[in-house]
Structures are given as structure tokens and as C-alpha cells.
Write a protein that holds these residues in place. Sequence first.
Motif, PDB file in Angstrom:
ATOM      1  N   THR A 105     -35.606 -31.161  31.864  1.00 39.14           N
ATOM      2  CA  THR A 105     -34.854 -32.353  31.482  1.00 39.14           C
ATOM      3  C   THR A 105     -33.356 -32.123  31.336  1.00 39.14           C
ATOM      4  O   THR A 105     -32.599 -33.080  31.161  1.00 39.14           O
ATOM      5  N   ARG A 106     -32.934 -30.872  31.399  1.00 38.77           N
ATOM      6  CA  ARG A 106     -31.514 -30.554  31.284  1.00 38.77           C
ATOM      7  C   ARG A 106     -31.286 -29.171  31.882  1.00 38.77           C
ATOM      8  O   ARG A 106     -32.156 -28.303  31.804  1.00 38.77           O
ATOM      9  N   ILE A 107     -30.121 -28.953  32.482  1.00 33.44           N
ATOM     10  CA  ILE A 107     -29.808 -27.644  33.050  1.00 33.44           C
ATOM     11  C   ILE A 107     -29.827 -26.581  31.957  1.00 33.44           C
ATOM     12  O   ILE A 107     -29.236 -26.757  30.885  1.00 33.44           O
ATOM     13  N   GLY A 108     -30.523 -25.477  32.228  1.00 37.37           N
ATOM     14  CA  GLY A 108     -30.539 -24.361  31.294  1.00 37.37           C
ATOM     15  C   GLY A 108     -29.345 -23.450  31.511  1.00 37.37           C
ATOM     16  O   GLY A 108     -28.970 -23.168  32.653  1.00 37.37           O
ATOM     17  N   LEU A 109     -28.736 -22.996  30.432  1.00 39.05           N
ATOM     18  CA  LEU A 109     -27.575 -22.115  30.504  1.00 39.05           C
ATOM     19  C   LEU A 109     -28.019 -20.673  30.304  1.00 39.05           C
ATOM     20  O   LEU A 109     -28.669 -20.343  29.306  1.00 39.05           O
ATOM     21  N   ALA A 110     -27.648 -19.808  31.236  1.00 44.18           N
ATOM     22  CA  ALA A 110     -28.052 -18.406  31.144  1.00 44.18           C
ATOM     23  C   ALA A 110     -27.328 -17.677  30.025  1.00 44.18           C
ATOM     24  O   ALA A 110     -27.767 -16.607  29.593  1.00 44.18           O
ATOM     25  N   SER A 111     -26.247 -18.223  29.529  1.00 46.97           N
ATOM     26  CA  SER A 111     -25.430 -17.542  28.525  1.00 46.97           C
ATOM     27  C   SER A 111     -25.810 -17.897  27.089  1.00 46.97           C
ATOM     28  O   SER A 111     -25.129 -17.480  26.150  1.00 46.97           O
ATOM     29  N   SER A 141     -23.075 -18.658  21.854  1.00 46.72           N
ATOM     30  CA  SER A 141     -23.869 -17.782  20.995  1.00 46.72           C
ATOM     31  C   SER A 141     -22.978 -16.959  20.078  1.00 46.72           C
ATOM     32  O   SER A 141     -21.804 -16.704  20.368  1.00 46.72           O
ATOM     33  N   ASN A 142     -23.569 -16.518  18.963  1.00 46.83           N
ATOM     34  CA  ASN A 142     -22.875 -15.588  18.075  1.00 46.83           C
ATOM     35  C   ASN A 142     -22.778 -14.200  18.678  1.00 46.83           C
ATOM     36  O   ASN A 142     -22.064 -13.332  18.152  1.00 46.83           O
ATOM     37  N   SER A 143     -23.509 -13.967  19.782  1.00 44.05           N
ATOM     38  CA  SER A 143     -23.446 -12.682  20.469  1.00 44.05           C
ATOM     39  C   SER A 143     -22.271 -12.674  21.434  1.00 44.05           C
ATOM     40  O   SER A 143     -22.228 -13.477  22.370  1.00 44.05           O
ATOM     41  N   PRO A 144     -21.303 -11.793  21.258  1.00 44.90           N
ATOM     42  CA  PRO A 144     -20.140 -11.759  22.159  1.00 44.90           C
ATOM     43  C   PRO A 144     -20.511 -11.386  23.589  1.00 44.90           C
ATOM     44  O   PRO A 144     -19.779 -11.704  24.526  1.00 44.90           O
ATOM     45  N   SER A 145     -21.655 -10.727  23.778  1.00 44.24           N
ATOM     46  CA  SER A 145     -22.059 -10.299  25.120  1.00 44.24           C
ATOM     47  C   SER A 145     -22.806 -11.392  25.867  1.00 44.24           C
ATOM     48  O   SER A 145     -23.146 -11.217  27.031  1.00 44.24           O
ATOM     49  N   GLU A 146     -23.072 -12.536  25.183  1.00 42.15           N
ATOM     50  CA  GLU A 146     -23.867 -13.616  25.769  1.00 42.15           C
ATOM     51  C   GLU A 146     -25.240 -13.098  26.201  1.00 42.15           C
ATOM     52  O   GLU A 146     -25.800 -13.502  27.205  1.00 42.15           O
ATOM     53  N   ASP A 147     -25.763 -12.173  25.421  1.00 44.81           N
ATOM     54  CA  ASP A 147     -27.083 -11.578  25.627  1.00 44.81           C
ATOM     55  C   ASP A 147     -27.484 -10.961  24.289  1.00 44.81           C
ATOM     56  O   ASP A 147     -26.675 -10.926  23.347  1.00 44.81           O
ATOM     57  N   HIS A 148     -28.733 -10.498  24.168  1.00 47.38           N
ATOM     58  CA  HIS A 148     -29.207  -9.930  22.913  1.00 47.38           C
ATOM     59  C   HIS A 148     -28.918 -10.895  21.757  1.00 47.38           C
ATOM     60  O   HIS A 148     -28.231 -10.557  20.791  1.00 47.38           O
ATOM     61  N   ALA A 154     -30.255 -19.870  16.180  1.00 43.86           N
ATOM     62  CA  ALA A 154     -31.143 -21.029  16.038  1.00 43.86           C
ATOM     63  C   ALA A 154     -30.572 -22.067  15.080  1.00 43.86           C
ATOM     64  O   ALA A 154     -31.017 -23.222  15.082  1.00 43.86           O
ATOM     65  N   SER A 155     -29.588 -21.671  14.265  1.00 43.46           N
ATOM     66  CA  SER A 155     -28.983 -22.596  13.308  1.00 43.46           C
ATOM     67  C   SER A 155     -27.771 -23.318  13.885  1.00 43.46           C
ATOM     68  O   SER A 155     -27.196 -24.197  13.224  1.00 43.46           O
ATOM     69  N   LEU A 156     -27.377 -22.977  15.111  1.00 40.95           N
ATOM     70  CA  LEU A 156     -26.231 -23.636  15.735  1.00 40.95           C
ATOM     71  C   LEU A 156     -26.600 -25.050  16.161  1.00 40.95           C
ATOM     72  O   LEU A 156     -27.781 -25.375  16.337  1.00 40.95           O
ATOM     73  N   PRO A 157     -25.601 -25.929  16.325  1.00 41.76           N
ATOM     74  CA  PRO A 157     -25.896 -27.284  16.839  1.00 41.76           C
ATOM     75  C   PRO A 157     -26.607 -27.192  18.185  1.00 41.76           C
ATOM     76  O   PRO A 157     -26.307 -26.297  18.997  1.00 41.76           O
ATOM     77  N   GLN A 158     -27.550 -28.098  18.423  1.00 41.14           N
ATOM     78  CA  GLN A 158     -28.385 -28.022  19.616  1.00 41.14           C
ATOM     79  C   GLN A 158     -28.142 -29.181  20.576  1.00 41.14           C
ATOM     80  O   GLN A 158     -27.904 -30.316  20.158  1.00 41.14           O
ATOM     81  N   TYR A 159     -28.199 -28.867  21.873  1.00 37.85           N
ATOM     82  CA  TYR A 159     -28.271 -29.917  22.890  1.00 37.85           C
ATOM     83  C   TYR A 159     -29.645 -30.583  22.816  1.00 37.85           C
ATOM     84  O   TYR A 159     -30.588 -30.045  22.220  1.00 37.85           O
ATOM     85  N   PRO A 160     -29.809 -31.745  23.446  1.00 42.90           N
ATOM     86  CA  PRO A 160     -31.156 -32.307  23.603  1.00 42.90           C
ATOM     87  C   PRO A 160     -32.029 -31.340  24.393  1.00 42.90           C
ATOM     88  O   PRO A 160     -31.521 -30.435  25.063  1.00 42.90           O
TER      89      PRO A 160
END
Length: 386
Positions: A105-111, A141-148, A154-160
Motif C-alpha cells: 500500500t506504500r513504497i517501502g524505504l530501505a533506510s 532512524s536513530n541509527s546513523p548508519s541507516e541499518d542495525h 518504534a516510538s518515532l512518528p509513523q507513515y500509514p
Amino acid sequence: MSVSMTPKVGGDEDKRLSFQEQLELVKLPREGQAHRYISTRSAYLPGSDFAKGKELPSFHTAAFGGHVYAQAGLAAYRAWRETEKEKGVPEHARLDIHTINGYFTRIGLASRPFIYTASPVTASRTFSTVSVTATQPSVPSNSPSEDHYPAEDASLPQYPPAFTALLSFKLPEPDWDGTVSEQEAPPQERFASILSSRKPEEWPPAPPVDITGVVEIVGDDQVGTFPIAEMKKVDMKEYNEGKPVHERRELLLYRLLKPLPDDEDGKSGYDANAHVLVHAFVADRNGLLMAGNHIGLGYSLGRAASLSYHFVMHMEAKAAVMREEDGWWIQEVWFPRAGRGRGIVESKIWSPSGVHVATEYQDGLIQGFGGKLLKEKEVSGQEAKL
């Protein structure tokens, strides 16, 4: 095009993650009856993994759909197993994955991570269902590497929701009367002359992006960093020559990159149902792109994106277990219909011994440059199909 017996991986072969690494989930606190999980690793991004010197300008930003599809299945499976354990269901009476019916239903972001919410819908002794949705943070993400990814993402604001699915779970049963089991002849028989012309490992790797024009530029020896399974693409050009599109076939051979437990008691966190999800993950790769090649968009594909994807197990989960000593599995793919900017991909999952274990059915967007809709190909009468 010639086939290199020494595939180019650009030094990235060690970056290909196992099932346990790529799709691992961290459990989050429940919300009522809903089980929640967060992914820990970045989703695979097709086309980001060409070998050095073969890089192309980025033309694809969506995460590989098989990631959220299989991982949502893992979340639903774990939620159901936890429910069974809470009810004291003995191991021999536990249900296996039967179907996965997913909608993108929405494009998934790899980051960014996926956050999954899985809730049992119906429950009975032999057949039950679980719904699952996947969302992503609307901020980085809170991860600077956009991984791990850390659990606090999970507490960040969420897209639909980016994805939603309904899974069914079924109690394994024997064949009726102990004898009734029908299937067509396996590809090992129907395509014996083609498959026996080379050893499985000598076929070229499945392309990171299986678009004819892209493969011609970067070569057919690109392995990339596709996780979980090693995949080979059988050359079916001669077989497909002159056939209408709906009669053509593509064959993909695959096996696990690294062993995956299939504990009966699930103490490792994995049992045979994890192997079911490997097949679902693999079956989503390049299907719509191959369909685009066959309908004449191999040099002008503008957009391909899954809308719905259905995966059906015909046997108990144990039949899906992948062991190195068994050899290569086969995905047999065909393209029965296209029109109105969409296309259908169907495939059968065959075990190394020639058993039809599962079937995939996928509907998605397939459009040329400029958003031009596909022209339907008239085959017979007024029915337009491939």
C-alpha cells in the motif's frame, strides 16, 4: 550473451546476509492483544549492488518487496506460535503457515525499519488466521548508519501502513485415503534437456535487476548482495522463441546461502515455517521485471511495483525445508495476463525431488516510460491475455 564461470561480485559476496540476519525481529511490548515487532536490518535495494565499475544511476528507490512480505509472515507466525504456547497447545497439534495474502500500500524505504503489528483474527483447532500490518517511521532512524535499527525507532512518528496481510495457518494432514496426490510432471522432467546441459552452479546468477536493457549494460555475471538465497537463472531463450507470452517459461534455481535451523521445538526461534518464508521471499524476486521483458518493455520499462501477492503452501511446512544435501530448488515462472497497466506473475515452487510444494500469484503495475499503460495483446477472440 556469454556466460562467465567466474561471477562478478565486486568484493561484496560477504555482504549477502542469511535469513536469520536479514529478517530478524526484535519483540516490542504488546498493545492489547496485538503482538509487535521491529526489523533490525536494512531491506535489500535492487540495483544498489552492481559490481564496481558497473554502477548505474539510481533509478529505483523502493525496498525489495519480498523483504516486508516474508518478514510480515515471520511476525505473524511468531505471534501465532506465542498464542499457541499461551494456550498450552502441544507441539504435534500446532498449525503451519498455509497462505500469505499480502497487499502493498506504500513504497517501502530501505533506510528505515519496519514495525509490525500482528493480531490473531480467528482461531480453531485446525485452521486459524492472523492479520499483520507494517509501518515505517516518517522521520529518519536513530541509527546513523541507516541499518542495525534500535528498538526506540518504534516510538518515532509513523507513515500509514506500507503493507498489510492476512495469513492462514492449518493443521497438517495426510493425503486423502493415503494415496490421492496429483501434480503435473515436474520441470526436472519437462525441461530435462535444458537443465542437464549445465551443472546448476554453471548457470548465470539471477540479475540484481532483470531488465533486458540493464543486463546488456552491466553483463549477466552480476551476483550483487541479494540476501538469504543463492539464485541462478536458466537460459530459456531457445525454448521461449516463437511462443506466445503465456506459454513461455522462466526457471530460477536457488538454495540457501547459509543453513537455517528447522527445530521441531522452535527453541532456536525458527522451525520449518521459516523455510516456507524463504520460498516466499525468493519468489518475489524480478517477477514483474521478467514480465516486462516478455511483453516488450525490456528497454522502456518505466515502472514495476507489486500490488498484491499470494503464496499458497500445498503441503506441511516440513516439505519446504531446504537442506544443502538435497540440492537446488526450482521456481517455474510464467506470465498469463497483462493489460490496463498491470501484469500477472504466477510461479510454482518445486523441491529438488520434483514435488510441487507451493504456488505464487502476483499482480502488479507494469508500465512503460512516461506512465504509458501497457497495450493488451490480443490472443484469441475478444479476450486479451498473454
